[in-house]
Design a protein around this motif. Structure first.
Motif, PDB file in Angstrom:
ATOM      1  N   LEU B  26       1.292  -1.143   0.120  1.00 23.72           N
ATOM      2  CA  LEU B  26      -0.402   0.416   0.463  1.00 23.72           C
ATOM      3  C   LEU B  26       0.765   1.344   0.142  1.00 23.72           C
ATOM      4  CD1 LEU B  26      -2.424   1.465   0.054  1.00 23.72           C
ATOM      5  CD2 LEU B  26      -2.763   1.118   2.590  1.00 23.72           C
ATOM      6  N   GLU B  27       0.623   2.288  -0.777  1.00 19.24           N
ATOM      7  CA  GLU B  27       1.374   3.413  -1.279  1.00 19.24           C
ATOM      8  C   GLU B  27       0.748   4.215  -0.173  1.00 19.24           C
ATOM      9  OE1 GLU B  27       4.002   3.604  -2.710  1.00 19.24           O
ATOM     10  OE2 GLU B  27       4.279   1.694  -3.556  1.00 19.24           O
ATOM     11  N   GLN B  28       1.634   5.218   0.294  1.00 19.89           N
ATOM     12  CA  GLN B  28       1.202   6.399   1.072  1.00 19.89           C
ATOM     13  C   GLN B  28      -0.029   7.153   0.743  1.00 19.89           C
ATOM     14  OE1 GLN B  28       3.255   8.178   4.273  1.00 19.89           O
ATOM     15  NE2 GLN B  28       1.073   9.336   4.119  1.00 19.89           N
ATOM     16  N   GLY B  29      -1.348   8.048   1.568  1.00 18.21           N
ATOM     17  CA  GLY B  29      -2.195   8.228   0.786  1.00 18.21           C
ATOM     18  C   GLY B  29      -3.241   7.963  -0.219  1.00 18.21           C
ATOM     19  N   GLN B  30      -3.080   6.267  -0.386  1.00 15.36           N
ATOM     20  CA  GLN B  30      -3.786   5.285  -1.265  1.00 15.36           C
ATOM     21  C   GLN B  30      -4.927   4.704   0.230  1.00 15.36           C
ATOM     22  OE1 GLN B  30      -2.499   3.455  -3.800  1.00 15.36           O
ATOM     23  NE2 GLN B  30      -2.215   4.427  -5.344  1.00 15.36           N
ATOM     24  N   ALA B  31      -6.086   4.696  -0.653  1.00 15.41           N
ATOM     25  CA  ALA B  31      -7.200   4.317  -0.003  1.00 15.41           C
ATOM     26  C   ALA B  31      -7.128   2.734  -0.766  1.00 15.41           C
ATOM     27  CB  ALA B  31      -8.876   4.764   0.490  1.00 15.41           C
ATOM     28  N   LEU B  32      -6.966   1.139   0.094  1.00 23.08           N
ATOM     29  CA  LEU B  32      -7.073   0.093  -0.381  1.00 23.08           C
ATOM     30  C   LEU B  32      -8.649  -0.624   0.192  1.00 23.08           C
ATOM     31  CD1 LEU B  32      -5.916  -2.441  -1.080  1.00 23.08           C
ATOM     32  CD2 LEU B  32      -4.933  -2.531   0.695  1.00 23.08           C
ATOM     33  N   ALA B  33      -9.006  -0.752  -0.213  1.00 27.39           N
ATOM     34  CA  ALA B  33     -10.416  -1.858  -0.202  1.00 27.39           C
ATOM     35  C   ALA B  33     -10.605  -3.548  -0.099  1.00 27.39           C
ATOM     36  CB  ALA B  33     -11.816  -1.409  -0.973  1.00 27.39           C
ATOM     37  N   ILE B  34     -10.618  -3.844   0.800  1.00 23.46           N
ATOM     38  CA  ILE B  34     -11.165  -5.367   0.650  1.00 23.46           C
ATOM     39  C   ILE B  34     -12.263  -6.405   0.822  1.00 23.46           C
ATOM     40  CG2 ILE B  34      -9.875  -7.427   1.684  1.00 23.46           C
ATOM     41  CD1 ILE B  34      -7.749  -5.817   3.359  1.00 23.46           C
ATOM     42  N   ILE B  35     -12.645  -6.823  -0.219  1.00 23.61           N
ATOM     43  CA  ILE B  35     -13.896  -6.947  -0.549  1.00 23.61           C
ATOM     44  C   ILE B  35     -13.627  -8.353  -0.106  1.00 23.61           C
ATOM     45  CG2 ILE B  35     -14.798  -5.103  -1.799  1.00 23.61           C
ATOM     46  CD1 ILE B  35     -14.531  -6.271  -4.428  1.00 23.61           C
ATOM     47  N   GLY B  36     -15.091  -8.666   0.198  1.00 24.82           N
ATOM     48  CA  GLY B  36     -15.634 -10.651  -0.343  1.00 24.82           C
ATOM     49  C   GLY B  36     -16.270 -11.287   0.429  1.00 24.82           C
ATOM     50  N   SER B  37     -16.570 -12.521   0.313  1.00 22.43           N
ATOM     51  CA  SER B  37     -17.906 -13.085   1.205  1.00 22.43           C
ATOM     52  C   SER B  37     -17.405 -13.068   2.229  1.00 22.43           C
ATOM     53  CB  SER B  37     -18.544 -14.131   0.479  1.00 22.43           C
ATOM     54  OG  SER B  37     -17.616 -15.491   0.344  1.00 22.43           O
ATOM     55  N   SER B  38     -18.774 -13.293   3.309  1.00 19.50           N
ATOM     56  CA  SER B  38     -17.943 -13.621   4.824  1.00 19.50           C
ATOM     57  C   SER B  38     -17.433 -14.586   4.795  1.00 19.50           C
ATOM     58  CB  SER B  38     -19.576 -14.590   5.575  1.00 19.50           C
ATOM     59  OG  SER B  38     -20.750 -12.487   5.455  1.00 19.50           O
ATOM     60  N   GLY B  39     -15.702 -14.560   5.877  1.00 19.16           N
ATOM     61  CA  GLY B  39     -15.490 -15.568   6.310  1.00 19.16           C
ATOM     62  C   GLY B  39     -14.608 -16.585   4.954  1.00 19.16           C
ATOM     63  N   SER B  40     -14.036 -14.769   4.556  1.00 14.78           N
ATOM     64  CA  SER B  40     -12.970 -14.908   2.831  1.00 14.78           C
ATOM     65  C   SER B  40     -11.898 -14.709   3.762  1.00 14.78           C
ATOM     66  CB  SER B  40     -13.203 -14.800   2.514  1.00 14.78           C
ATOM     67  OG  SER B  40     -13.699 -12.636   2.312  1.00 14.78           O
ATOM     68  N   GLY B  41     -11.877 -14.031   4.945  1.00 10.53           N
ATOM     69  CA  GLY B  41     -10.315 -14.095   5.344  1.00 10.53           C
ATOM     70  C   GLY B  41     -10.379 -13.040   6.028  1.00 10.53           C
ATOM     71  N   LYS B  42     -10.573 -11.395   6.077  1.00  9.76           N
ATOM     72  CA  LYS B  42     -10.607 -10.352   5.244  1.00  9.76           C
ATOM     73  C   LYS B  42     -10.504  -9.886   6.381  1.00  9.76           C
ATOM     74  CE  LYS B  42     -15.057  -8.949   3.370  1.00  9.76           C
ATOM     75  NZ  LYS B  42     -15.934 -10.275   3.597  1.00  9.76           N
ATOM     76  N   THR B  43     -10.924  -9.843   7.625  1.00 16.11           N
ATOM     77  CA  THR B  43     -11.378  -9.337   9.007  1.00 16.11           C
ATOM     78  C   THR B  43     -10.049  -9.656   9.342  1.00 16.11           C
ATOM     79  OG1 THR B  43     -13.936  -9.401   8.985  1.00 16.11           O
ATOM     80  CG2 THR B  43     -12.493  -9.212  11.120  1.00 16.11           C
ATOM     81  N   THR B  44      -9.510 -11.144   9.691  1.00 12.82           N
ATOM     82  CA  THR B  44      -8.881 -11.616  10.017  1.00 12.82           C
ATOM     83  C   THR B  44      -7.498 -11.324   9.899  1.00 12.82           C
ATOM     84  OG1 THR B  44      -9.591 -14.020  10.291  1.00 12.82           O
ATOM     85  CG2 THR B  44      -6.886 -14.176  10.842  1.00 12.82           C
ATOM     86  N   LEU B  45      -7.135 -11.182   8.111  1.00 13.69           N
ATOM     87  CA  LEU B  45      -6.289 -10.777   7.439  1.00 13.69           C
ATOM     88  C   LEU B  45      -5.912  -8.527   8.395  1.00 13.69           C
ATOM     89  CD1 LEU B  45      -3.990  -9.582   5.613  1.00 13.69           C
ATOM     90  CD2 LEU B  45      -5.769  -8.575   3.978  1.00 13.69           C
ATOM     91  N   LEU B  46      -7.071  -8.269   8.782  1.00 16.27           N
ATOM     92  CA  LEU B  46      -6.989  -6.771   9.626  1.00 16.27           C
ATOM     93  C   LEU B  46      -6.549  -7.434  10.564  1.00 16.27           C
ATOM     94  CD1 LEU B  46      -7.727  -4.543   7.857  1.00 16.27           C
ATOM     95  CD2 LEU B  46      -9.722  -4.167   9.307  1.00 16.27           C
ATOM     96  N   ARG B  47      -6.973  -8.563  11.377  1.00 15.22           N
ATOM     97  CA  ARG B  47      -6.734  -8.902  12.431  1.00 15.22           C
ATOM     98  C   ARG B  47      -4.946  -8.687  12.973  1.00 15.22           C
ATOM     99  NH1 ARG B  47     -10.442  -9.048  16.509  1.00 15.22           N
ATOM    100  NH2 ARG B  47      -9.581 -10.601  17.414  1.00 15.22           N
ATOM    101  N   CYS B  48      -4.526  -9.531  11.696  1.00 14.02           N
ATOM    102  CA  CYS B  48      -2.731  -9.727  11.773  1.00 14.02           C
ATOM    103  C   CYS B  48      -2.334  -8.667  11.945  1.00 14.02           C
ATOM    104  CB  CYS B  48      -3.155 -10.850  10.717  1.00 14.02           C
ATOM    105  SG  CYS B  48      -3.426 -12.347  10.900  1.00 14.02           S
ATOM    106  N   ILE B  49      -3.039  -8.004  10.603  1.00 12.42           N
ATOM    107  CA  ILE B  49      -2.287  -6.078  10.541  1.00 12.42           C
ATOM    108  C   ILE B  49      -2.089  -5.129  11.637  1.00 12.42           C
ATOM    109  CG2 ILE B  49      -2.399  -4.039   9.317  1.00 12.42           C
ATOM    110  CD1 ILE B  49      -3.102  -5.767   6.623  1.00 12.42           C
ATOM    111  N   ASN B  50      -3.716  -5.256  12.479  1.00  7.06           N
ATOM    112  CA  ASN B  50      -3.292  -5.034  13.951  1.00  7.06           C
ATOM    113  C   ASN B  50      -2.639  -5.971  14.933  1.00  7.06           C
ATOM    114  OD1 ASN B  50      -4.455  -1.924  13.811  1.00  7.06           O
ATOM    115  ND2 ASN B  50      -5.389  -3.512  12.456  1.00  7.06           N
TER     116      ASN B  50
END
Lengths: 212, 261
Positions: B26-50
């Protein structure tokens, strides 16, 4: 007569209230420590703590009072503890175990997201406990704690088994003189103390009403 | 150099693999959207990063500094992890405001606690704390909530609560602000006010990662989009291109389910 009964009962009430206050003073912090033990991630500690809580909650308080008072002498030939001290020790252990379960329930009922919110904001675990979780726990445990406090006031009557002269003992001495009314009079003191406690808990519950 | 570089993240819950070889930057100043159905791992990814979950494999690099490396336990010590979390802000689906504090206190609590660790805190205590309150009020103003500073969370609507939560995350000036389905817990009529705030943050070039189910919002606000399915990144690219002209069949199927609704 009324005056002399009043003085005798008041003398007993002082002992009752001392036992009540000392039990709370030590059992509340000890209960918190025990609750942390029962939630420990380290299984051996958790197992030991849960076993102790099971034994203490699973046996009669009256039996525990006798064991603490007579046990050291009969088992190990140690000198007896002073009667009142033995009573306080037993009550502290017993009530700490009940309190620990109330604390555990309170702590575990705070949503996990509260802790996570604290973590992502860079708080330490102790900051999260004291600044975020604790007050929410206190709010949740006020009603069950009110119950325990009232039960404790009445449980103090059990120390008669090791001849600590609390108020019920004092009231009973008049039976031998053929009088029953001092027992009713004794009940009035319990009702007064518990009435005050009920009011205090009600007040505190309303005080905590500012958040949900 | 990208501000965030995520390399080969993998995460299991027991036997289940929830993230597999996740890499993106991700570049400075950019917005990244993560999409996908429930259970695809999006939230887990965000939790790993935090740092709310610990990945089994992979690296997380911010501004060239390796914050996490699964192969190096030294990067996982609790004491340091706490500081590393401050590179990121996280806005939760369920807000997670602290109920016993007012909106303003929710925002200023963490800055006040962190200020205590500054070496000159004792000498400049009053000044520092006043600054924090001024900044907190300024954030509330930006969120359109100036008149709600002294309200407790339960006195606010869901949309207002979420805007306070966004202000709370911004108060620590994170390098990257993360959103975990920020509008999913809101009534439809309240999502707009929250999306508007996120949109204005994007316009101010705030670096963001947004897990979302709002496809139109992702298309219009994000620069990049990642589509995840069953723990893998199926497709990533420029937002408009991924959402309007997906290359992968799975992305197409997912998006067509959304346009039907």
């Amino acid at each position: 007569m009324l005056l002399s009964v009043s003085f005798t009962l008041l003398e007993g009430l002082v002992v009752t209230l001392e036992l009540f206050a000392l039990t709370l003073l030590f059992a509340l912090p000890l209960g918190l420590i025990i609750s942390f033990g029962s939630m420990s991630r380290w299984l051996p500690l958790r197992a030991v703590v849960k076993t102790i809580v099971w034994i203490v909650r699973g046996t009669p308080l009256m039996l525990q009072i006798m064991v603490v008072f007579f046990g050291p002498g009969l088992l190990f030939g140690l000198p007896l503890l002073p009667r009142f001290t033995a009573a306080v020790v037993t009550f502290v252990i017993n009530y700490a175990c009940y309190f620990s379960e109330i604390f555990r329930g309170g702590i575990q009922s705070v949503p996990r997201g509260q802790q996570e919110a604290g973590l992502v904001l860079g708080m330490t675990r102790s900051q999260i406990f004291f600044k975020v979780t604790l007050l929410q726990v206190i709010k949740r445990i006020v009603p069950p704690m009110g119950n325990e406090f009232i039960t404790l006031v009445k449980d103090t009557a059990l120390v008669r088994v090791i001849s600590v002269y609390e108020i019920t003992w004092m009231g009973e001495t008049y039976i031998k003189q053929g009088m029953i009314w001092p027992l009713f009079y004794t009940a009035v003191f319990y009702l007064l103390v518990n009435g005050i406690l009920t009011l205090l808990f009600g007040w505190f519950e309303r005080k905590m009403d500012y958040f949900k | 150099m990208p501000i965030l570089d995520v390399q080969h993240i993998e995460k299991h819950f027991g036997e289940t693999r929830v993230l597999e070889d996740i890499s993106f930057s991700l570049e400075q100043g950019q917005a990244l959207a993560i999409i996908g159905s429930s259970g695809s791992g999006k939230t887990t990814l965000l939790r790993c990063i935090n740092f709310l979950e610990t990945p089994d494999q992979g690296k997380i690099v911010v501004n060239g500094e390796t914050l996490f490396d699964a192969a190096d336990p030294a990067t996982q010590r609790e004491r340091e992890v706490r500081k590393k979390r401050l590179h990121f802000g996280l806005v939760f689906q369920s807000f997670n405001l602290f109920p016993q504090y007012t909106a303003l206190d929710n925002i200023t609590l963490a800055p006040r606690l962190l200020a205590q660790e500054q070496p000159d805190f004792k000498a400049r205590k009053k000044e520092i704390l006043e600054e924090i309150v001024v900044e907190g009020r300024e954030l509330l103003r930006k969120m359109g909530l100036s008149d709600r500073a002294d309200h407790y969370p339960h006195q606010l609507s869901g949309g207002q609560q979420q805007r306070v939560a966004i202000a709370r995350a911004l108060a620590l000036k994170p390098d990257i602000l993360c959103f975990d389905e920020p509008t999913s817990a809101l009534d439809p009529e309240l999502t707009g006010e929250v999306l508007k705030v996120i949109r204005s943050l994007a316009e101010q070039k705030t670096t963001m990662m947004i897990v979302t189910h709002e496809m139109a919002f992702a298309r219009d606000v994000a620069d990049q989009v990642i589509f995840m399915d069953s723990g893998v990144i199926v497709e990533q690219g420029e937002a408009r291109q991924v959402i309007e002209h997906p290359k992968e069949e799975r992305t197409r199927q997912f998006l067509s389910r959304y346009s039907e609704n």
